[in-house]
Design a protein around this motif. Sequence first.
Motif, PDB file in Angstrom:
ATOM      1  N   SER A  49       1.038  -1.198  -0.569  1.00 15.95           N
ATOM      2  CA  SER A  49       0.065  -0.069   0.036  1.00 15.95           C
ATOM      3  C   SER A  49       0.868   1.215   0.120  1.00 15.95           C
ATOM      4  O   SER A  49       2.105   1.503   0.227  1.00 15.95           O
ATOM      5  CB  SER A  49      -0.793   0.082   1.352  1.00 15.95           C
ATOM      6  OG  SER A  49      -0.593   0.069   2.454  1.00 15.95           O
ATOM      7  N   ASP A  50       0.721   2.206  -0.428  1.00 15.19           N
ATOM      8  CA  ASP A  50       1.256   3.411  -0.747  1.00 15.19           C
ATOM      9  C   ASP A  50       0.735   4.981  -0.761  1.00 15.19           C
ATOM     10  O   ASP A  50       0.786   5.876  -0.966  1.00 15.19           O
ATOM     11  CB  ASP A  50       1.873   3.472  -1.978  1.00 15.19           C
ATOM     12  CG  ASP A  50       0.907   3.394  -3.282  1.00 15.19           C
ATOM     13  OD1 ASP A  50      -0.397   4.178  -3.651  1.00 15.19           O
ATOM     14  OD2 ASP A  50       1.348   3.398  -4.614  1.00 15.19           O
ATOM     15  N   MET A 104      -5.172   6.231   1.625  1.00 18.59           N
ATOM     16  CA  MET A 104      -4.596   6.098   2.916  1.00 18.59           C
ATOM     17  C   MET A 104      -5.097   4.841   3.602  1.00 18.59           C
ATOM     18  O   MET A 104      -5.293   4.818   4.894  1.00 18.59           O
ATOM     19  CB  MET A 104      -6.016   7.000   3.912  1.00 18.59           C
ATOM     20  CG  MET A 104      -5.351   8.464   2.803  1.00 18.59           C
ATOM     21  SD  MET A 104      -5.655   9.402   3.997  1.00 18.59           S
ATOM     22  CE  MET A 104      -7.836   9.637   4.867  1.00 18.59           C
ATOM     23  N   LEU A 105      -4.906   3.946   2.480  1.00 19.99           N
ATOM     24  CA  LEU A 105      -4.648   2.097   3.470  1.00 19.99           C
ATOM     25  C   LEU A 105      -3.254   2.018   3.912  1.00 19.99           C
ATOM     26  O   LEU A 105      -1.859   2.943   3.135  1.00 19.99           O
ATOM     27  CB  LEU A 105      -4.847   1.190   2.380  1.00 19.99           C
ATOM     28  CG  LEU A 105      -5.916   1.435   1.388  1.00 19.99           C
ATOM     29  CD1 LEU A 105      -6.192   0.379   0.461  1.00 19.99           C
ATOM     30  CD2 LEU A 105      -8.140   0.971   2.418  1.00 19.99           C
ATOM     31  N   ASN A 106      -2.871   1.716   5.283  1.00 20.54           N
ATOM     32  CA  ASN A 106      -1.657   1.649   5.722  1.00 20.54           C
ATOM     33  C   ASN A 106      -1.391   0.095   5.904  1.00 20.54           C
ATOM     34  O   ASN A 106      -1.449  -0.350   5.082  1.00 20.54           O
ATOM     35  CB  ASN A 106      -1.809   2.715   7.514  1.00 20.54           C
ATOM     36  CG  ASN A 106      -0.670   2.694   7.223  1.00 20.54           C
ATOM     37  OD1 ASN A 106       0.296   2.673   7.104  1.00 20.54           O
ATOM     38  ND2 ASN A 106      -0.995   4.101   8.700  1.00 20.54           N
ATOM     39  N   GLU A 107      -1.353   0.112   7.572  1.00 24.01           N
ATOM     40  CA  GLU A 107      -0.573  -1.430   7.337  1.00 24.01           C
ATOM     41  C   GLU A 107      -0.642  -2.479   7.161  1.00 24.01           C
ATOM     42  O   GLU A 107      -2.703  -2.319   7.373  1.00 24.01           O
ATOM     43  CB  GLU A 107      -0.942  -1.542   9.332  1.00 24.01           C
ATOM     44  CG  GLU A 107       0.882  -2.926   9.351  1.00 24.01           C
ATOM     45  CD  GLU A 107       0.904  -4.105   9.684  1.00 24.01           C
ATOM     46  OE1 GLU A 107       1.717  -5.032   9.294  1.00 24.01           O
ATOM     47  OE2 GLU A 107      -0.665  -3.932  10.211  1.00 24.01           O
ATOM     48  N   LEU A 108      -1.037  -3.515   6.949  1.00 26.80           N
ATOM     49  CA  LEU A 108      -1.614  -4.701   5.791  1.00 26.80           C
ATOM     50  C   LEU A 108      -1.453  -5.797   6.607  1.00 26.80           C
ATOM     51  O   LEU A 108       0.075  -5.848   7.436  1.00 26.80           O
ATOM     52  CB  LEU A 108      -0.808  -5.209   4.513  1.00 26.80           C
ATOM     53  CG  LEU A 108      -1.472  -3.593   3.462  1.00 26.80           C
ATOM     54  CD1 LEU A 108      -1.251  -4.313   1.855  1.00 26.80           C
ATOM     55  CD2 LEU A 108      -2.805  -2.877   3.565  1.00 26.80           C
ATOM     56  N   ALA A 159      -6.830  -3.824   6.062  1.00 27.63           N
ATOM     57  CA  ALA A 159      -5.750  -2.656   6.145  1.00 27.63           C
ATOM     58  C   ALA A 159      -6.119  -1.859   7.136  1.00 27.63           C
ATOM     59  O   ALA A 159      -7.772  -1.319   7.508  1.00 27.63           O
ATOM     60  CB  ALA A 159      -5.922  -2.077   4.951  1.00 27.63           C
ATOM     61  N   ASN A 160      -5.353  -1.248   8.118  1.00 21.26           N
ATOM     62  CA  ASN A 160      -5.311  -0.184   8.545  1.00 21.26           C
ATOM     63  C   ASN A 160      -5.937   1.292   7.671  1.00 21.26           C
ATOM     64  O   ASN A 160      -5.235   1.123   6.931  1.00 21.26           O
ATOM     65  CB  ASN A 160      -4.616   0.180   9.507  1.00 21.26           C
ATOM     66  CG  ASN A 160      -4.311  -0.685  10.851  1.00 21.26           C
ATOM     67  OD1 ASN A 160      -3.197  -1.083  10.978  1.00 21.26           O
ATOM     68  ND2 ASN A 160      -5.275  -0.658  11.455  1.00 21.26           N
ATOM     69  N   VAL A 171     -10.026  -2.651   7.401  1.00 18.56           N
ATOM     70  CA  VAL A 171     -11.269  -2.723   6.804  1.00 18.56           C
ATOM     71  C   VAL A 171     -10.411  -4.347   5.830  1.00 18.56           C
ATOM     72  O   VAL A 171      -9.952  -4.522   5.863  1.00 18.56           O
ATOM     73  CB  VAL A 171     -11.234  -2.107   4.817  1.00 18.56           C
ATOM     74  CG1 VAL A 171     -12.281  -0.399   5.131  1.00 18.56           C
ATOM     75  CG2 VAL A 171      -9.880  -1.673   4.759  1.00 18.56           C
ATOM     76  N   ARG A 172     -11.731  -5.347   5.166  1.00 21.33           N
ATOM     77  CA  ARG A 172     -11.168  -6.106   4.653  1.00 21.33           C
ATOM     78  C   ARG A 172     -11.281  -6.531   3.781  1.00 21.33           C
ATOM     79  O   ARG A 172     -12.158  -6.020   2.705  1.00 21.33           O
ATOM     80  CB  ARG A 172     -12.015  -7.720   5.461  1.00 21.33           C
ATOM     81  CG  ARG A 172     -11.549  -7.672   7.258  1.00 21.33           C
ATOM     82  CD  ARG A 172     -12.269  -9.209   7.630  1.00 21.33           C
ATOM     83  NE  ARG A 172     -13.235  -8.885   8.040  1.00 21.33           N
ATOM     84  CZ  ARG A 172     -14.468 -10.137   8.075  1.00 21.33           C
ATOM     85  NH1 ARG A 172     -13.308 -11.222   8.666  1.00 21.33           N
ATOM     86  NH2 ARG A 172     -15.302 -10.084   8.388  1.00 21.33           N
ATOM     87  N   ILE A 173     -10.594  -6.987   2.701  1.00 22.22           N
ATOM     88  CA  ILE A 173     -10.664  -6.502   1.051  1.00 22.22           C
ATOM     89  C   ILE A 173     -10.668  -8.220   1.031  1.00 22.22           C
ATOM     90  O   ILE A 173      -9.276  -8.505   1.009  1.00 22.22           O
ATOM     91  CB  ILE A 173      -8.929  -4.933   0.698  1.00 22.22           C
ATOM     92  CG1 ILE A 173      -9.365  -4.721   1.845  1.00 22.22           C
ATOM     93  CG2 ILE A 173      -9.123  -4.785  -0.966  1.00 22.22           C
ATOM     94  CD1 ILE A 173      -8.128  -3.657   1.164  1.00 22.22           C
ATOM     95  N   ASP A 174     -10.864  -7.881  -0.724  1.00 23.60           N
ATOM     96  CA  ASP A 174     -11.255  -9.072  -1.790  1.00 23.60           C
ATOM     97  C   ASP A 174      -9.295  -8.514  -2.240  1.00 23.60           C
ATOM     98  O   ASP A 174      -9.709  -7.495  -3.302  1.00 23.60           O
ATOM     99  CB  ASP A 174     -12.122  -8.823  -2.227  1.00 23.60           C
ATOM    100  CG  ASP A 174     -12.244 -10.305  -3.546  1.00 23.60           C
ATOM    101  OD1 ASP A 174     -10.849 -11.225  -3.415  1.00 23.60           O
ATOM    102  OD2 ASP A 174     -12.849 -10.755  -3.727  1.00 23.60           O
ATOM    103  N   PRO A 175      -8.573  -9.067  -2.119  1.00 23.42           N
ATOM    104  CA  PRO A 175      -7.694  -8.890  -3.084  1.00 23.42           C
ATOM    105  C   PRO A 175      -7.491  -8.950  -4.831  1.00 23.42           C
ATOM    106  O   PRO A 175      -6.555  -8.501  -5.696  1.00 23.42           O
ATOM    107  CB  PRO A 175      -6.217  -9.438  -3.112  1.00 23.42           C
ATOM    108  CG  PRO A 175      -6.955 -10.893  -2.048  1.00 23.42           C
ATOM    109  CD  PRO A 175      -8.375 -10.137  -1.372  1.00 23.42           C
TER     110      PRO A 175
END
Length: 255
Positions: free
Chosen positions: A140-141, A171-175, A184-185, A193-197
Motif C-alpha cells: 500500500s502507498d 490512505m490504506l496503511n498497515e496490511l 488494512a488500517n 477494512v477487509r479487502i478481496d485482493p
Amino acid sequence: MMLVFALAMLAEPPVAATPAPPRVERCGYRIVQSYPHDTSSFTQGLFWHDGHLYEATGQYGRSRVARLDLDTGKALAQTKLPSDQFGEGITRWGDQIIGVTWQGGVGNRWSIKDLKPAGTFTYEGEGWGVTMVGDSLVLSDGTPDLRFFDPATMKEQKRVTVRFAGRPIPMLNELETIDGQVWANVWMTDFIVRIDPATGNIASLLDLSTLKADAGASGTDSVLNGIAWDEKGKRLFVTGKNWPKLYQIALADCR
C-alpha cells in the motif's frame, strides 16, 4: 481533505447504482486480552511468526525492526534502520523479513533468524504497508491501489483499486493477510477494512473507535496501526502508534 473524504466514504455508502455495489459487512469487537506495548514504538508494521510478534517502527533516526516478547512487550532482538530512513510496513517471505520505507523508495531485507541485514531494493512511489498474498508481495502507498510485486525481484506485477461500495478508498496503511483477505488500517481513522485482493472490493468494515481510549493513548499521531494474525492459534492482535497496550481482539456484532 483526504481524511474527511475517507471517513465520509467509510461512514456512508452511495445510493445504489446499477449494478449495485457489493454489500459491506460491519463489525464491532471485543477485547480478549491486553498486553504491554512500548510507548516509544511508532508502529508501522506488525506480524506474528513462530511464537513471537515482529514489529517495524517509524520516525527518522528511530526506525527499527524487532522481535518482541508478547507478555512483556520488550524487544528480544532488534536492528535499527539507517537514520535517513523512515521505516514502514514489514512482512515475512520465507526466511526473510521484507520492509519498506516511507518516501525514500528503498526497501530492506533481514534474516528472520537473527534480524541481520540481507539486502536492499528500490521501488517507485511511497511505501506504507506490506503483506504476502500467495506468492506476491502486496504494497500500500497511500493511494487507493494495492500494488503486487514479485518478492524476489520486486518487479511490479499488477495493481488493484480498493473500493468501498464502489468508491475508491485512499490512505490504506498497515496490511495483514488473513484467510486470503487483506486487512488494512485506514490511516487517521479507527477503521480496519477487509479487502478481496482479486477485486479490490471491501467485504467488511471493523470499527475499533473506542480502543484508543481504552489504551490510554493520546496525541493526533497515536492512531490505530498494526494488525497481526496468529494463524495456528487463531488470534488477532492490534495496536497503535505509541500505544501503551497491544490487544488480542475478536470480531463481534457483525451485520
